[in-house]
Write an enzyme that holds these catalytic residues in place. Structure first.
Site, short mmCIF file in Angstrom:
data_model
loop_
_atom_site.label_atom_id
_atom_site.label_comp_id
_atom_site.label_asym_id
_atom_site.label_seq_id
_atom_site.Cartn_x
_atom_site.Cartn_y
_atom_site.Cartn_z
N CYS A 121 0.82 -1.23 0.00
CA CYS A 121 0.00 0.00 0.00
C CYS A 121 0.85 1.27 0.00
O CYS A 121 0.36 2.33 -0.38
CB CYS A 121 -0.95 0.01 1.20
SG CYS A 121 -2.07 -1.39 1.16
N HIS A 270 -4.11 7.14 1.60
CA HIS A 270 -4.32 5.76 1.13
C HIS A 270 -5.72 5.31 1.55
O HIS A 270 -6.21 5.69 2.62
CB HIS A 270 -3.25 4.85 1.73
CG HIS A 270 -3.52 3.40 1.50
ND1 HIS A 270 -3.74 2.88 0.25
CD2 HIS A 270 -3.64 2.36 2.37
CE1 HIS A 270 -3.96 1.59 0.36
NE2 HIS A 270 -3.92 1.25 1.63
N ASN A 300 -10.16 -1.06 -1.47
CA ASN A 300 -8.74 -0.77 -1.26
C ASN A 300 -7.98 -1.30 -2.47
O ASN A 300 -7.89 -2.51 -2.67
CB ASN A 300 -8.27 -1.44 0.03
CG ASN A 300 -6.80 -1.21 0.32
OD1 ASN A 300 -6.07 -0.68 -0.51
ND2 ASN A 300 -6.35 -1.64 1.49
O1 UT7 Z 1 -4.18 -1.39 3.08
C1 UT7 Z 1 -3.50 -2.22 3.96
C2 UT7 Z 1 -3.80 -1.88 5.33
N1 UT7 Z 1 -5.04 -2.54 5.75
C3 UT7 Z 1 -5.78 -1.95 6.67
O2 UT7 Z 1 -5.47 -0.84 7.06
C4 UT7 Z 1 -6.95 -2.70 7.24
C5 UT7 Z 1 -7.09 -2.33 8.69
N2 UT7 Z 1 -8.13 -3.12 9.38
C6 UT7 Z 1 -9.43 -2.93 9.15
O3 UT7 Z 1 -9.80 -2.15 8.30
C7 UT7 Z 1 -10.40 -3.70 9.99
O4 UT7 Z 1 -9.73 -4.37 11.02
C8 UT7 Z 1 -11.26 -4.71 9.19
C9 UT7 Z 1 -12.25 -3.97 8.31
C10 UT7 Z 1 -10.38 -5.57 8.32
C11 UT7 Z 1 -12.05 -5.63 10.11
O5 UT7 Z 1 -12.88 -4.86 10.96
P1 UT7 Z 1 -12.92 -5.15 12.52
O6 UT7 Z 1 -13.90 -4.23 13.08
O7 UT7 Z 1 -11.50 -5.05 13.04
O8 UT7 Z 1 -13.48 -6.61 12.58
P2 UT7 Z 1 -12.79 -7.96 13.13
O9 UT7 Z 1 -11.67 -8.39 12.24
O10 UT7 Z 1 -12.50 -7.82 14.58
O11 UT7 Z 1 -13.96 -9.00 12.97
C12 UT7 Z 1 -15.16 -8.90 13.73
C13 UT7 Z 1 -16.10 -9.96 13.25
C14 UT7 Z 1 -15.46 -11.35 13.18
O12 UT7 Z 1 -16.44 -12.29 13.54
P3 UT7 Z 1 -16.44 -12.95 15.00
O13 UT7 Z 1 -15.10 -13.63 15.13
O14 UT7 Z 1 -16.60 -11.80 15.95
O15 UT7 Z 1 -17.59 -13.88 14.97
C15 UT7 Z 1 -15.14 -11.51 11.72
O16 UT7 Z 1 -15.11 -12.87 11.31
O17 UT7 Z 1 -16.53 -9.67 11.92
C16 UT7 Z 1 -16.32 -10.80 11.09
N3 UT7 Z 1 -16.05 -10.37 9.73
C17 UT7 Z 1 -17.01 -10.18 8.81
N4 UT7 Z 1 -18.34 -10.31 8.88
C18 UT7 Z 1 -19.05 -10.05 7.77
C19 UT7 Z 1 -14.85 -10.09 9.17
N5 UT7 Z 1 -15.03 -9.74 7.87
C20 UT7 Z 1 -16.36 -9.78 7.65
C21 UT7 Z 1 -17.16 -9.53 6.51
N6 UT7 Z 1 -18.50 -9.67 6.62
N7 UT7 Z 1 -16.63 -9.14 5.32
#
Ligand code: UT7
Length: 343
Positions: A121, A270, A300
């Site tokens: 990125c 970004h 992204n």
């Molecule tokens: O460009 C490179 C740099 N990348 C970034 O900067 C990404 C930074 N991180 C993020 O943007 C966020 O952490 C995410 C958007 C990737 C994830 O959001 P979050 O609020 O941190 O969610 P999480 O990973 O803690 O997941 C919460 C729940 C999980 O379910 P359980 O374990 O609580 O049952 C995930 O499995 O949300 C679930 N989950 C989804 N649910 C529906 C993860 N992805 C999805 C999805 N749809 N697409």
């Protein structure tokens, strides 16, 4: 010493749009439009068709940037290609782009150097900084810098991969960095990396320590386990570090240039997550009209986010000559960067 400025911008997105609902309905991902929009701001993204590679979508973006720079392809002195989804493991996508631009054909063939940048990125800003150094040193007059991704072909679009798979899209952006004696252009660049987090966001499709580097089955056919095949990410850790590093590197750039955030006319962040950028905007007191986004429609697009934003902003008239622009990125590695330019 000449100044280095962005003389042309270009972009291309593959035509196929994939909405959040389509991820659920067509790819079987257990997700909802509401979840993705609420957590990331992404509404849809574009995917390249089967048979289309990263250097293919870079061609129209590069041609547009070259045309808008008012130069011929043969005026280029160097190609820098940033991507995490290169056409092949090697060689880099830069040489494929060179060939596809027709630079290797006929009497006017120009075998300029082609450099691939592997900084995910932050790759475009690493490439832009390198191009600036090449121009300022006098080694080059015109450098093509491309950030392009066909990431969709390497995403796990099942429920198992939804945390990563729902975020990314395909796009190509390009700029030409040119020499000028005018008092304008790229004023400074500030790049950083922290290898302690190298495994926090990574696609380790092979492990070169192993012999052979990809395990073979009894028929000699390579076997890649899902956790190796697909990118893995500790999302919350990446999120926190993105905010911290982008904020710090922007401050560092402001101090180096003797300016404050208020002197900046356009912030080009970004596009990893709309929430990251909204947090930065809120904490730095940046008004909406000074920020551009495209994550809602493209997701992204990794190395392509900043050059596509520049192309859109310039072509819509939002980015104008004389404006002070801050470009800020963060990504896998971790790596980050900020470039300040007087447009
Ligand atoms: O460009 C490179 C740099 N990348 C970034 O900067 C990404 C930074 N991180 C993020 O943007 C966020 O952490 C995410 C958007 C990737 C994830 O959001 P979050 O609020 O941190 O969610 P999480 O990973 O803690 O997941 C919460 C729940 C999980 O379910 P359980 O374990 O609580 O049952 C995930 O499995 O949300 C679930 N989950 C989804 N649910 C529906 C993860 N992805 C999805 C999805 N749809 N697409």
């Amino acid at each position: 010493m000449p100044n280095a400025y962005i003389s042309g911008t270009g972009m291309f997105v593959p035509p196929r749009v994939v909405t959040n609902d389509q991820l659920a309905k067509e790819f079987g991902m257990d997700t909802t439009h509401e979840w993705i929009v609420q957590r990331t701001g992404i509404e849809e993204r574009h995917y390249a068709d089967e048979g289309v590679g990263t250097s293919d979508i870079a061609v129209p973006a590069a041609e547009q940037a070259i045309e808008r720079a008012g130069i011929e392809k043969t005026d280029l002195d160097m190609i820098i290609f940033a991507t995490l989804s290169p056409d092949h493991c090697f060689p880099g996508s830069g040489v494929y782009l060179q060939k596809k631009l027709g630079l290797c054909d006929g009497a006017a063939a120009k075998f300029v150097p082609a450099l691939d940048v592997r900084n995910q990125c932050s790759g475009f800003l690493y490439g832009l900084s390198t191009a600036t150094a090449m121009v300022k040193s006098g080694a080059c007059k015109h450098v093509l810098v491309v950030g392009a991704e066909v990431h969709s072909h390497a995403l796990d679009l099942s429920t198992r991969g939804r945390t990563v798979g729902s975020l990314f899209g395909d796009a190509a952006g390009a700029v030409v960095v040119s020499a000028t004696d005018e008092d304008r252009g790229i004023r400074s660049w500030h790049l950083g990396a922290d290898g302690r987090y190298a495994d926090v966001l990574a696609q380790r499709i092979w492990d070169i320590k192993r012999f052979p580097f990809i395990p073979l089955d009894e028929h000699g056919v390579g076997q890649v386990q899902p956790e190796m095949m697909w990118a893995q990410m500790e999302g919350k850790l990446v999120f926190r570090n993105a905010i911290e590093r982008m904020m710090t590197v922007l401050m560092e750039a402001c101090v180096a240039n003797g300016i404050t955030g208020q002197d900046i006319d356009l912030f080009v962040f970004h596009q990893a997550n709309l929430r990251i950028n909204q947090y930065l905007q809120q904490h730095l007191g940046i008004p909406d009209e000074k920020v551009v986004h495209n994550i809602q429609k493209y997701g992204n697009t990794t190395a392509a986010t900043i050059p596509t934003l520049l192309a859109e902003a310039e072509q819509s008239g939002k980015l104008k000559r004389g404006m002070k622009v801050a470009m800020i990125a963060f990504g896998s590695g971790f790596t980050w960067g900020c470039v300040i330019a007087d447009w």
